[in-house]
Design an enzyme around this catalytic site. Structure first.
Site, PDB file in Angstrom:
ATOM      1  N   ASP A 193       0.843  -1.207   0.000  1.00 15.36           N
ATOM      2  CA  ASP A 193       0.000   0.000   0.000  1.00 15.36           C
ATOM      3  C   ASP A 193       0.871   1.248   0.000  1.00 15.36           C
ATOM      4  O   ASP A 193       0.611   2.206  -0.746  1.00 15.36           O
ATOM      5  CB  ASP A 193      -0.917  -0.026   1.224  1.00 15.36           C
ATOM      6  CG  ASP A 193      -1.711   1.260   1.378  1.00 15.36           C
ATOM      7  OD1 ASP A 193      -2.545   1.537   0.498  1.00 15.36           O
ATOM      8  OD2 ASP A 193      -1.499   1.979   2.364  1.00 15.36           O
TER       9      ASP A 193
ATOM     10  N   GLU B 264      -1.961  -5.753  -3.093  1.00 12.34           N
ATOM     11  CA  GLU B 264      -1.045  -4.902  -2.330  1.00 12.34           C
ATOM     12  C   GLU B 264       0.102  -5.725  -1.753  1.00 12.34           C
ATOM     13  O   GLU B 264       1.264  -5.290  -1.767  1.00 12.34           O
ATOM     14  CB  GLU B 264      -1.804  -4.194  -1.207  1.00 12.34           C
ATOM     15  CG  GLU B 264      -2.732  -3.094  -1.699  1.00 12.34           C
ATOM     16  CD  GLU B 264      -3.510  -2.434  -0.581  1.00 12.34           C
ATOM     17  OE1 GLU B 264      -3.683  -1.206  -0.631  1.00 12.34           O
ATOM     18  OE2 GLU B 264      -3.952  -3.152   0.342  1.00 12.34           O
TER      19      GLU B 264
END
Length: 246
Positions: free
Chosen positions: A66, A134
């Site tokens: 992320d 992610e």
């Protein structure tokens, strides 16, 4: 050197060899350490721990990925849109890394095929696709470093998926949009949960959206948040002509 590479390749288990080949096709380069990618696809239901007793699953890599996505995309937008102010750049970045968009990316790369879990995939929530994506980005960073990770994000994500003009008109939260419009127009609104049934993964919520005392939309979903978003989207289309004029 070729002999060493051949010996290394032959030393892998058949399963690792298949995993390596599939990863290479997605990545566009040869991975160095498969363990990073295996961790990126390990669901918490496996209850794995390493030799030091640390939990082994994709959640920590999800955090790292992320951060990598956010930084690379922020730099791209900063360079691509020199006239964009902080608010504009933040909003555009949010659209690119929205949960909906990350879920789409996870599906497009078909990363779910690699997940190791004791839970049946049919019981996974929709967001698992984005979460794994992610984690995958985090694994690339650990395996090859920032430069490779940045190139992968540019080649596989920004170039094929990021269209600034299209994203400017993309709505990432109909609920936020509708609430903002109601507040500007001084309209009363509230969400009412009118149905709550089932248990566990089968639990469903029914939500009604009231604006100025009238029910303008209804929706059902596996969480109140999802039901409210769906109802908001339906409510948006009821008032679209008025909202888009503002």
């Amino acid at each position: 050197m070729r002999i060493i590479k051949k010996i290394f390749k032959n030393s892998r288990s058949p399963e690792d060899g298949i995993f390596f080949d599939k990863l290479e096709k997605i990545l566009g380069f040869k991975p160095n350490n498969l363990e990073h990618y295996k961790k990126a696809f390990t669901h918490r239901s496996m209850n794995k721990v390493d030799e030091e007793g640390n939990t082994v699953n994709y959640e920590r890599l999800e955090f790292l990925g992320d951060a990598m996505l956010g930084s690379v995309i922020a730099a791209h937008l900063f360079n691509k849109v020199p006239r964009g102010d902080e608010g504009y750049l933040t909003k555009m970045r949010s659209k690119i890394v929205s949960r909906e968009h990350l879920n789409e990316l996870g599906k497009d790369f078909n990363l779910i095929q690699f997940v190791e879990s004791k839970v049946s995939p049919k019981h996974f929530g929709e967001n698992v696709h984005g979460n794994i994506f992610e984690a995958f980005i985090g694994a690339i960073y650990l395996d090859k470093g920032f430069s490779y990770c940045e190139k992968f994000i540019h080649k596989k994500i920004i170039k094929p998926y990021v269209d600034i003009d299209r994203l400017e008109g993309k709505v990432i939260s109909y609920k936020s949009l509708l609430i903002e419009w109601c507040q500007k127009e001084k309209k009363s609104f509230h969400y009412e949960v009118y149905d709550d049934n089932g248990t566990g993964n089968l639990k469903h919520f029914g939500v009604k959206l009231h604006i100025d005392g009238k029910v303008v939309a209804k929706a059902r979903a596996t969480s109140k948040k999802k039901a409210e978003e769906i109802a908001s989207k339906r409510g948006y289309f009821v008032f679209q002509s008025q909202i888009d004029m503002k």
